[in-house]
Structure formats: structure tokens, C-alpha cells
Design a protein around this motif. Structure first.
Motif, PDB file in Angstrom:
ATOM      1  N   THR A  94      15.190  96.244 -39.924  1.00  0.00           N
ATOM      2  CA  THR A  94      16.192  95.521 -39.275  1.00  0.00           C
ATOM      3  C   THR A  94      16.542  94.502 -40.085  1.00  0.00           C
ATOM      4  OG1 THR A  94      15.433  95.600 -36.952  1.00  0.00           O
ATOM      5  CG2 THR A  94      16.660  93.776 -37.365  1.00  0.00           C
ATOM      6  N   ILE A  95      17.763  94.309 -40.258  1.00  0.00           N
ATOM      7  CA  ILE A  95      18.526  93.103 -41.235  1.00  0.00           C
ATOM      8  C   ILE A  95      19.077  92.245 -40.565  1.00  0.00           C
ATOM      9  CG2 ILE A  95      19.738  92.796 -43.193  1.00  0.00           C
ATOM     10  CD1 ILE A  95      19.333  95.640 -44.119  1.00  0.00           C
ATOM     11  N   LEU A  96      18.993  90.837 -40.637  1.00  0.00           N
ATOM     12  CA  LEU A  96      19.423  89.763 -39.849  1.00  0.00           C
ATOM     13  C   LEU A  96      19.961  88.680 -40.970  1.00  0.00           C
ATOM     14  CD1 LEU A  96      18.218  88.240 -36.771  1.00  0.00           C
ATOM     15  CD2 LEU A  96      18.450  86.597 -38.654  1.00  0.00           C
ATOM     16  N   GLY A  97      21.318  88.177 -40.812  1.00  0.00           N
ATOM     17  CA  GLY A  97      21.661  86.897 -41.415  1.00  0.00           C
ATOM     18  C   GLY A  97      22.139  85.939 -40.399  1.00  0.00           C
ATOM     19  N   VAL A  98      21.932  84.617 -41.127  1.00  0.00           N
ATOM     20  CA  VAL A  98      22.354  83.447 -40.196  1.00  0.00           C
ATOM     21  C   VAL A  98      23.080  82.675 -40.887  1.00  0.00           C
ATOM     22  CG1 VAL A  98      21.420  81.560 -38.867  1.00  0.00           C
ATOM     23  CG2 VAL A  98      19.962  83.657 -39.177  1.00  0.00           C
ATOM     24  N   TYR A  99      24.538  82.396 -40.151  1.00  0.00           N
ATOM     25  CA  TYR A  99      25.701  81.949 -40.951  1.00  0.00           C
ATOM     26  C   TYR A  99      25.889  80.443 -40.170  1.00  0.00           C
ATOM     27  CZ  TYR A  99      26.375  86.299 -43.332  1.00  0.00           C
ATOM     28  OH  TYR A  99      26.059  87.650 -43.924  1.00  0.00           O
ATOM     29  N   ASP A 100      26.552  79.482 -40.829  1.00  0.00           N
ATOM     30  CA  ASP A 100      27.109  78.370 -40.328  1.00  0.00           C
ATOM     31  C   ASP A 100      28.529  78.414 -40.019  1.00  0.00           C
ATOM     32  OD1 ASP A 100      27.462  77.714 -42.750  1.00  0.00           O
ATOM     33  OD2 ASP A 100      26.231  75.797 -42.771  1.00  0.00           O
ATOM     34  N   ALA A 101      29.225  79.725 -39.883  1.00  0.00           N
ATOM     35  CA  ALA A 101      30.669  79.467 -39.952  1.00  0.00           C
ATOM     36  C   ALA A 101      30.890  81.011 -38.984  1.00  0.00           C
ATOM     37  CB  ALA A 101      31.121  79.876 -41.494  1.00  0.00           C
ATOM     38  N   PRO A 102      32.120  80.788 -38.671  1.00  0.00           N
ATOM     39  CA  PRO A 102      32.448  81.870 -37.802  1.00  0.00           C
ATOM     40  C   PRO A 102      32.424  83.468 -38.608  1.00  0.00           C
ATOM     41  CG  PRO A 102      33.707  80.322 -37.506  1.00  0.00           C
ATOM     42  CD  PRO A 102      33.279  79.951 -38.701  1.00  0.00           C
ATOM     43  N   LEU A 103      32.120  84.525 -38.039  1.00  0.00           N
ATOM     44  CA  LEU A 103      32.192  85.696 -38.797  1.00  0.00           C
ATOM     45  C   LEU A 103      33.517  86.589 -38.608  1.00  0.00           C
ATOM     46  CD1 LEU A 103      28.742  86.952 -37.571  1.00  0.00           C
ATOM     47  CD2 LEU A 103      29.194  86.224 -39.843  1.00  0.00           C
ATOM     48  N   PRO A 104      33.931  87.287 -39.799  1.00  0.00           N
ATOM     49  CA  PRO A 104      33.138  87.467 -41.032  1.00  0.00           C
ATOM     50  C   PRO A 104      33.209  86.163 -41.947  1.00  0.00           C
ATOM     51  CG  PRO A 104      35.371  88.405 -41.329  1.00  0.00           C
ATOM     52  CD  PRO A 104      35.312  88.002 -39.795  1.00  0.00           C
ATOM     53  N   ALA A 105      32.279  86.005 -42.647  1.00  0.00           N
ATOM     54  CA  ALA A 105      31.779  84.761 -43.412  1.00  0.00           C
ATOM     55  C   ALA A 105      31.272  85.022 -45.007  1.00  0.00           C
ATOM     56  CB  ALA A 105      30.822  83.845 -42.677  1.00  0.00           C
ATOM     57  N   SER A 106      31.578  84.211 -45.677  1.00  0.00           N
ATOM     58  CA  SER A 106      31.109  84.191 -47.076  1.00  0.00           C
ATOM     59  C   SER A 106      29.708  84.225 -47.148  1.00  0.00           C
ATOM     60  CB  SER A 106      31.620  83.049 -47.958  1.00  0.00           C
ATOM     61  OG  SER A 106      31.043  82.925 -49.163  1.00  0.00           O
ATOM     62  N   GLY A 107      29.059  84.905 -48.292  1.00  0.00           N
ATOM     63  CA  GLY A 107      27.685  84.561 -48.455  1.00  0.00           C
ATOM     64  C   GLY A 107      27.032  83.136 -48.895  1.00  0.00           C
ATOM     65  N   ARG A 108      28.069  82.315 -49.139  1.00  0.00           N
ATOM     66  CA  ARG A 108      27.943  81.003 -49.206  1.00  0.00           C
ATOM     67  C   ARG A 108      27.799  80.196 -48.033  1.00  0.00           C
ATOM     68  NH1 ARG A 108      25.313  81.358 -53.924  1.00  0.00           N
ATOM     69  NH2 ARG A 108      26.595  82.338 -55.592  1.00  0.00           N
ATOM     70  N   ASP A 109      28.014  80.904 -46.988  1.00  0.00           N
ATOM     71  CA  ASP A 109      27.975  80.336 -45.497  1.00  0.00           C
ATOM     72  C   ASP A 109      26.571  80.484 -44.842  1.00  0.00           C
ATOM     73  OD1 ASP A 109      30.586  79.146 -45.415  1.00  0.00           O
ATOM     74  OD2 ASP A 109      31.302  80.833 -45.175  1.00  0.00           O
ATOM     75  N   LEU A 110      26.027  81.423 -45.608  1.00  0.00           N
ATOM     76  CA  LEU A 110      24.592  81.930 -44.975  1.00  0.00           C
ATOM     77  C   LEU A 110      23.595  80.775 -45.291  1.00  0.00           C
ATOM     78  CD1 LEU A 110      23.539  84.667 -44.128  1.00  0.00           C
ATOM     79  CD2 LEU A 110      22.361  85.009 -46.459  1.00  0.00           C
ATOM     80  N   VAL A 111      22.913  80.573 -44.338  1.00  0.00           N
ATOM     81  CA  VAL A 111      21.590  79.708 -44.259  1.00  0.00           C
ATOM     82  C   VAL A 111      20.411  80.082 -44.328  1.00  0.00           C
ATOM     83  CG1 VAL A 111      23.344  77.710 -43.605  1.00  0.00           C
ATOM     84  CG2 VAL A 111      21.932  79.092 -41.793  1.00  0.00           C
ATOM     85  N   ALA A 112      20.267  81.335 -43.957  1.00  0.00           N
ATOM     86  CA  ALA A 112      18.879  82.160 -43.689  1.00  0.00           C
ATOM     87  C   ALA A 112      19.052  83.411 -43.605  1.00  0.00           C
ATOM     88  CB  ALA A 112      18.129  81.402 -42.535  1.00  0.00           C
ATOM     89  N   ALA A 113      18.113  84.059 -43.996  1.00  0.00           N
ATOM     90  CA  ALA A 113      18.162  85.394 -43.750  1.00  0.00           C
ATOM     91  C   ALA A 113      16.625  85.828 -43.506  1.00  0.00           C
ATOM     92  CB  ALA A 113      18.831  86.351 -44.980  1.00  0.00           C
ATOM     93  N   ALA A 114      16.714  87.370 -42.862  1.00  0.00           N
ATOM     94  CA  ALA A 114      15.400  87.828 -42.605  1.00  0.00           C
ATOM     95  C   ALA A 114      15.475  89.491 -42.506  1.00  0.00           C
ATOM     96  CB  ALA A 114      14.785  87.613 -41.483  1.00  0.00           C
ATOM     97  N   TYR A 115      14.479  90.199 -42.767  1.00  0.00           N
ATOM     98  CA  TYR A 115      14.423  91.635 -42.519  1.00  0.00           C
ATOM     99  C   TYR A 115      12.777  91.902 -41.825  1.00  0.00           C
ATOM    100  CZ  TYR A 115      11.950  92.694 -47.074  1.00  0.00           C
ATOM    101  OH  TYR A 115      11.133  92.534 -47.853  1.00  0.00           O
ATOM    102  N   VAL A 116      13.011  93.018 -40.919  1.00  0.00           N
ATOM    103  CA  VAL A 116      11.716  93.449 -40.579  1.00  0.00           C
ATOM    104  C   VAL A 116      11.559  94.616 -41.017  1.00  0.00           C
ATOM    105  CG1 VAL A 116      10.577  94.191 -38.297  1.00  0.00           C
ATOM    106  CG2 VAL A 116      11.604  92.340 -38.505  1.00  0.00           C
ATOM    107  N   LEU A 117      10.350  95.304 -41.431  1.00  0.00           N
ATOM    108  CA  LEU A 117      10.028  96.519 -42.014  1.00  0.00           C
ATOM    109  C   LEU A 117       9.098  97.299 -41.310  1.00  0.00           C
ATOM    110  CD1 LEU A 117      10.193  98.721 -44.033  1.00  0.00           C
ATOM    111  CD2 LEU A 117       8.243  97.603 -45.412  1.00  0.00           C
ATOM    112  N   TYR A 118       9.545  98.415 -40.731  1.00  0.00           N
ATOM    113  CA  TYR A 118       8.717  99.131 -39.799  1.00  0.00           C
ATOM    114  C   TYR A 118       8.137 100.245 -40.553  1.00  0.00           C
ATOM    115  CZ  TYR A 118      11.847  96.909 -36.513  1.00  0.00           C
ATOM    116  OH  TYR A 118      12.624  95.964 -35.644  1.00  0.00           O
ATOM    117  N   GLY A 119       6.933  99.798 -41.019  1.00  0.00           N
ATOM    118  CA  GLY A 119       6.388 100.859 -41.984  1.00  0.00           C
ATOM    119  C   GLY A 119       4.746 101.141 -41.212  1.00  0.00           C
ATOM    120  N   PRO A 120       3.746 101.501 -42.001  1.00  0.00           N
ATOM    121  CA  PRO A 120       2.212 101.354 -41.467  1.00  0.00           C
ATOM    122  C   PRO A 120       2.029 100.172 -40.768  1.00  0.00           C
ATOM    123  CG  PRO A 120       2.534 102.395 -43.700  1.00  0.00           C
ATOM    124  CD  PRO A 120       3.763 101.797 -43.445  1.00  0.00           C
ATOM    125  N   LEU A 121       2.380  99.064 -41.405  1.00  0.00           N
ATOM    126  CA  LEU A 121       2.461  97.865 -40.670  1.00  0.00           C
ATOM    127  C   LEU A 121       3.794  97.222 -40.106  1.00  0.00           C
ATOM    128  CD1 LEU A 121      -0.071  96.069 -42.688  1.00  0.00           C
ATOM    129  CD2 LEU A 121      -0.683  96.896 -40.633  1.00  0.00           C
TER     130      LEU A 121
END
Length: 284
Positions: A105-132
Motif C-alpha cells: 500500500t502506498i500513501l501520500g499526505v499533502y497540505d494542498a488540494p489534489l492533484p498536487a505538486s510533489g512539493r506539497d507533500l508533507v509525509a509519505a508511507a508504504y506498507v509491504l505485505y511480505g513474510p512480515l
């Protein structure tokens, strides 16, 4: 938005961590295709829809979140009055489920309305469903990897890109690569070990763990590549850059992207600085 204490972003990360076990538990019996397609024409799996519903319910319910956009839906959803906008690829690499290979799963957090620039991104995360089940988060303070277990989330380690690269993973069919990228790829394969799974999350996680380069280039018949700028490219570029690496679309950092369409695509190259510099020179 002022986020000196990071509470709002932490709440989004907590919601993602809480959703991950439920998403993973839903894989069984949901690897089959539906009769529907997502906004960019890909056939949806039952697992894609299930993951999207879980994330929309959990992330969209947060007071800080005003917009929720999913790769599985055509339009941005208004979910509240909060200042943050969240983009989600609910199940990256979902076609891997039938072969029991990793997804994410990939997630981005922006402090601007979408669609938004990469410079509006304030945080990001991913989850990997692997062996763990692991979660990697990135903010201006750096990158952290967590292990997600049934008893909650625990800090595993701070993440920085190793100085000595080891692995590479390149997407697209080799006959569809451009001449310039083919020349670059030939040089890289003589230096590094191939690690490619068909799920961006898993391949970028290898690069973060061992150092190296991931790329899904522009192709002969698809010059903008395959990966979605808003949902995949910008958040993953943010994570790699926060870990000490670089990103490019062939000309400049992916974070300089300013998509005018929610579902636009872009070539992407992520990894150690020297390897990304070489990519830009090869593609110039």
C-alpha cells in the motif's frame, strides 16, 4: 498547514498501521478479477476494492483529512473539513496475489488540494505485505521502518539508503525500452544484482534495504511510463529522498512534478545519487 508537533500526520500513519492487518487478512478469496476497471483502465481485483474501502473508512474518518483520493476511483472524495489531502494506492502489485508474491500500500499526505505538486507533500508511507508486514514512513525528520503485528506497531529502525548499492529493478518489457535506457540498463546489470517483483513497494523496499536503483522508464509506445504520478511516484520519491537518495523523471526530481490530472503517469528512477545522476545523463 502548520504541523510543528506532527500530530495530524501521526494520526494518518496510525490509521494506515491499523488498516494493514485487516487488508492483509482480506487477501484470502479476493485474488480474482471483478468485471470493473479503475480510472486508468486496469482490471480491478476484489482485493483492490476491499483495501480501498478499508483505507477510505479509516483515513477518511480522521479530523485532519479533508480529501481522499484513490488510484481505484476516478475523482477525489471530500471526506471532511480537515486541511490534509491523502492519496492512496490501496494495493500496489495486486496481480501478485495469485502467485502469492509481495504486494503493498502506498500513501501520500499533502497540505494542498489534489492533484498536487510533489512539493506539497508533507509525509509519505508504504506498507509491504511480505513474510512480515512492515510500514515505512517518511517526514521532514527522516525515514522509519516499523513492524506491524497483531499487538500493534513497534519501531524497528531508522532507515537511510546504504552508500554502496547492491540491487536494481527495472520495469517494462525489454523490447519496449528506449535505446538510451537500454544502454543505461546494460551498464547497471553488470554492476548490480537484479531484484524485480512486479510490485513497486517490494522493489523500492529492496533498494532502501540494500542500496541501488529502481526504475520504470518511459517506453517506446508509452513515453510517460506506467506508474501514476500522484499515487505511486511522488510518495515513493519522497521516501527515497528523505532516506538520502535521489529521484528523477529523466530530467528533474519527481518531487518537482505538478500533475494537472489526478491519474497522470510519469517515468521514474529512484535510488542512490550516483545511479540517478547517471540515469539523467544517459537519458538527456
Amino acid at each position: 498547514m502548520m504541523m510543528s508537533d506532527g500530530v495530524a500526520v501521526a494520526d494518518v500513519f496510525d490509521a494506515l498501521a491499523a488498516a494493514a492487518p485487516e487488508i492483509r487478512a482480506g487477501f484470502a478469496g479476493r485474488a480474482g478479477e471483478t468485471d470493473d476497471h479503475n480510472a486508468t483502465g486496469d482490471r480491478q481485483l476484489h482485493a483492490d476494492i476491499h483495501a480501498d474501502e478499508i483505507l477510505r473508512d479509516r483515513v477518511g474518518a480522521l479530523d485532519a483529512v479533508g480529501e481522499y483520493a484513490s488510484e481505484e476511483a476516478e475523482h477525489v472524495r471530500d471526506v471532511g473539513a480537515g486541511p490534509l489531502s491523502v492519496s492512496v494506492d490501496p494495493l500496489d502489485g495486486s496481480s501478485n496475489l495469485s502467485a502469492n508474491n509481495p504486494t503493498g500500500t502506498i500513501l501520500g499526505v499533502y497540505d494542498a488540494p489534489l492533484p498536487a505538486s510533489g512539493r506539497d507533500l508533507v509525509a509519505a508511507a508504504y506498507v509491504l505485505y511480505g513474510p512480515l508486514t512492515t510500514m515505512v514512513t517518511a517526514t521532514a525528520d527522516g525515514v522509519t521502518r516499523y513492524t506491524i503485528a497483531s499487538d500493534g506497531r513497534r519501531t524497528d529502525e531508522s532507515v537511510s539508503l546504504p552508500d554502496d548499492p547492491t540491487v536494481y529493478g527495472f520495469g517494462g518489457r525489454v523490447p519496449d525500452w528506449t535505446v538510451d535506457f537500454t544502454d543505461y540498463a546494460r551498464a547497471i546489470k553488470d554492476e548490480l544484482k537484479l531484484r524485480y517483483s512486479g510490485a513497486m513497494v517490494a522493489d523500492v523496499n529492496q533498494v532502501l534495504t540494500y542500496g541501488g536503483v529502481f526504475a520504470y522508464p518511459g517506453l517506446r509506445d508509452r513515453p510517460r511510463g506506467k506508474l501514476r504520478t500522484q499515487f505511486e511516484a511522488i510518495p515513493m520519491a519522497y521516501i527515497v529522498e528523505a532516506a538520502g537518495g535521489s529521484s528523477t523523471n529523466g530530467a528533474h526530481s519527481v518531487l518537482d512534478a505538478d500533475p494537472d490530472d489526478l491519474h497522470s503517469r510519469t517515468p521514474i528512477y529512484l535510488g542512490n545519487d550516483a545511479l540517478i545522476d547517471r540515469a539523467e545523463r544517459a537519458l538527456d
